[in-house]
Motif scaffolding. Sequence first.
Motif, PDB file in Angstrom:
ATOM      1  N   GLU A  52       0.844  -1.183   0.000  1.00  0.00           N
ATOM      2  CA  GLU A  52       0.000   0.000   0.000  1.00  0.00           C
ATOM      3  C   GLU A  52       0.881   1.235   0.000  1.00  0.00           C
ATOM      4  O   GLU A  52       2.049   1.190   0.395  1.00  0.00           O
ATOM      5  N   ASN A  53       0.301   2.296  -0.478  1.00  0.00           N
ATOM      6  CA  ASN A  53       0.897   3.617  -0.411  1.00  0.00           C
ATOM      7  C   ASN A  53      -0.271   4.587  -0.264  1.00  0.00           C
ATOM      8  O   ASN A  53      -0.800   5.085  -1.272  1.00  0.00           O
ATOM      9  N   PRO A  54      -0.713   4.819   0.968  1.00  0.00           N
ATOM     10  CA  PRO A  54      -1.899   5.648   1.183  1.00  0.00           C
ATOM     11  C   PRO A  54      -1.810   7.032   0.547  1.00  0.00           C
ATOM     12  O   PRO A  54      -2.803   7.546   0.044  1.00  0.00           O
ATOM     13  N   GLU A  55      -0.625   7.610   0.534  1.00  0.00           N
ATOM     14  CA  GLU A  55      -0.465   8.937  -0.073  1.00  0.00           C
ATOM     15  C   GLU A  55      -0.768   8.926  -1.560  1.00  0.00           C
ATOM     16  O   GLU A  55      -1.230   9.912  -2.113  1.00  0.00           O
ATOM     17  N   GLY A  56      -0.497   7.800  -2.210  1.00  0.00           N
ATOM     18  CA  GLY A  56      -0.764   7.669  -3.637  1.00  0.00           C
ATOM     19  C   GLY A  56      -2.107   7.046  -3.946  1.00  0.00           C
ATOM     20  O   GLY A  56      -2.447   6.825  -5.100  1.00  0.00           O
ATOM     21  N   GLY A  57      -2.885   6.723  -2.889  1.00  0.00           N
ATOM     22  CA  GLY A  57      -4.200   6.128  -3.088  1.00  0.00           C
ATOM     23  C   GLY A  57      -4.170   4.635  -3.353  1.00  0.00           C
ATOM     24  O   GLY A  57      -5.177   4.053  -3.755  1.00  0.00           O
ATOM     25  N   ILE A  58      -3.044   4.005  -3.108  1.00  0.00           N
ATOM     26  CA  ILE A  58      -2.901   2.581  -3.409  1.00  0.00           C
ATOM     27  C   ILE A  58      -3.082   1.756  -2.142  1.00  0.00           C
ATOM     28  O   ILE A  58      -2.421   2.001  -1.137  1.00  0.00           O
ATOM     29  N   ALA A  59      -3.981   0.775  -2.240  1.00  0.00           N
ATOM     30  CA  ALA A  59      -4.232  -0.146  -1.127  1.00  0.00           C
ATOM     31  C   ALA A  59      -4.412  -1.551  -1.687  1.00  0.00           C
ATOM     32  O   ALA A  59      -4.994  -1.725  -2.767  1.00  0.00           O
ATOM     33  N   ASN A  60      -3.895  -2.530  -0.975  1.00  0.00           N
ATOM     34  CA  ASN A  60      -4.075  -3.944  -1.335  1.00  0.00           C
ATOM     35  C   ASN A  60      -3.643  -4.271  -2.764  1.00  0.00           C
ATOM     36  O   ASN A  60      -4.312  -5.025  -3.468  1.00  0.00           O
ATOM     37  N   ILE A 101       3.856  -9.680 -11.811  1.00  0.00           N
ATOM     38  CA  ILE A 101       2.478  -9.255 -12.033  1.00  0.00           C
ATOM     39  C   ILE A 101       2.112  -8.251 -10.949  1.00  0.00           C
ATOM     40  O   ILE A 101       2.266  -8.534  -9.764  1.00  0.00           O
ATOM     41  N   ILE A 102       1.646  -7.090 -11.371  1.00  0.00           N
ATOM     42  CA  ILE A 102       1.173  -6.057 -10.450  1.00  0.00           C
ATOM     43  C   ILE A 102      -0.315  -5.923 -10.705  1.00  0.00           C
ATOM     44  O   ILE A 102      -0.730  -5.617 -11.828  1.00  0.00           O
ATOM     45  N   GLU A 103      -1.131  -6.189  -9.671  1.00  0.00           N
ATOM     46  CA  GLU A 103      -2.575  -6.221  -9.883  1.00  0.00           C
ATOM     47  C   GLU A 103      -3.305  -5.749  -8.633  1.00  0.00           C
ATOM     48  O   GLU A 103      -2.927  -6.105  -7.521  1.00  0.00           O
ATOM     49  N   GLY A 104      -4.341  -4.943  -8.856  1.00  0.00           N
ATOM     50  CA  GLY A 104      -5.144  -4.473  -7.736  1.00  0.00           C
ATOM     51  C   GLY A 104      -6.584  -4.253  -8.147  1.00  0.00           C
ATOM     52  O   GLY A 104      -6.872  -3.770  -9.248  1.00  0.00           O
ATOM     53  N   LEU A 105      -7.479  -4.605  -7.240  1.00  0.00           N
ATOM     54  CA  LEU A 105      -8.909  -4.395  -7.455  1.00  0.00           C
ATOM     55  C   LEU A 105      -9.225  -2.908  -7.351  1.00  0.00           C
ATOM     56  O   LEU A 105      -8.854  -2.252  -6.377  1.00  0.00           O
ATOM     57  N   LEU A 106      -9.901  -2.378  -8.347  1.00  0.00           N
ATOM     58  CA  LEU A 106     -10.312  -0.971  -8.325  1.00  0.00           C
ATOM     59  C   LEU A 106     -11.765  -0.830  -7.884  1.00  0.00           C
ATOM     60  O   LEU A 106     -12.081   0.008  -7.058  1.00  0.00           O
ATOM     61  N   PHE A 107     -12.650  -1.651  -8.463  1.00  0.00           N
ATOM     62  CA  PHE A 107     -14.056  -1.606  -8.086  1.00  0.00           C
ATOM     63  C   PHE A 107     -14.797  -2.784  -8.678  1.00  0.00           C
ATOM     64  O   PHE A 107     -14.282  -3.477  -9.541  1.00  0.00           O
ATOM     65  N   GLU A 108     -16.010  -2.998  -8.176  1.00  0.00           N
ATOM     66  CA  GLU A 108     -16.893  -4.030  -8.706  1.00  0.00           C
ATOM     67  C   GLU A 108     -18.073  -3.359  -9.394  1.00  0.00           C
ATOM     68  O   GLU A 108     -18.503  -2.287  -8.979  1.00  0.00           O
ATOM     69  N   ILE A 109     -18.576  -4.017 -10.407  1.00  0.00           N
ATOM     70  CA  ILE A 109     -19.730  -3.474 -11.120  1.00  0.00           C
ATOM     71  C   ILE A 109     -20.854  -4.506 -11.127  1.00  0.00           C
ATOM     72  O   ILE A 109     -20.618  -5.701 -11.176  1.00  0.00           O
ATOM     73  N   SER A 110     -22.079  -3.999 -11.062  1.00  0.00           N
ATOM     74  CA  SER A 110     -23.214  -4.909 -11.096  1.00  0.00           C
ATOM     75  C   SER A 110     -24.300  -4.414 -12.052  1.00  0.00           C
ATOM     76  O   SER A 110     -25.138  -5.177 -12.461  1.00  0.00           O
ATOM     77  N   VAL A 146     -13.243  -4.929 -11.722  1.00  0.00           N
ATOM     78  CA  VAL A 146     -12.320  -4.172 -12.569  1.00  0.00           C
ATOM     79  C   VAL A 146     -11.008  -4.030 -11.810  1.00  0.00           C
ATOM     80  O   VAL A 146     -10.979  -3.567 -10.670  1.00  0.00           O
ATOM     81  N   LEU A 147      -9.935  -4.438 -12.474  1.00  0.00           N
ATOM     82  CA  LEU A 147      -8.615  -4.447 -11.880  1.00  0.00           C
ATOM     83  C   LEU A 147      -7.663  -3.564 -12.670  1.00  0.00           C
ATOM     84  O   LEU A 147      -7.858  -3.354 -13.867  1.00  0.00           O
ATOM     85  N   PHE A 148      -6.628  -3.091 -11.997  1.00  0.00           N
ATOM     86  CA  PHE A 148      -5.467  -2.529 -12.683  1.00  0.00           C
ATOM     87  C   PHE A 148      -4.454  -3.655 -12.763  1.00  0.00           C
ATOM     88  O   PHE A 148      -4.241  -4.384 -11.791  1.00  0.00           O
TER      89      PHE A 148
END
Length: 131
Positions: free
Chosen positions: A32-40, A51-60, A91-93
């Motif tokens: 994580e880097n809270p200052e950059g908005g990065i978590a988990n 591989i660098i991967e992070g969940l951004l949001f879920e859609i329904s 949706v992931l980065f």
Amino acid sequence: MSTYFNKVKDYLLNLEYNIVQEDLAEELFVVENPEGGIANLVVDCEDPILIIEGLLFEISGDKDDIFKSLLMKNREIVHGAFTLDETGTKVLFRDTLQLENLDQNELEATLNSLELLLSEYSEEIISFSKL
């Protein structure tokens, strides 16, 4: 354990990322880097790639407009891209780098790209996550 695991760990620490979880057997980190908005954010040494991967949001809800917007934004992302999980609802980065010749600048470029994406596109991401 590959020789890359410690190298990647050193790079993450040099870049002042907090390692919130480390799995030696799987050769991955959650950072994580809270200052950059990065978590988990998962950083996974899967020789021969990182591989660098992070969940951004879920859609329904209605996905067509969201997918179109994400694909258009992919064109502007310097490193990495929006991707979907196998269910098509998360949706992931994601970015991949070669481990063999990885240097700190390459990893930093990917992480900076994600931070820039989150800062520039945050309103859209928030609105998509509410659909």
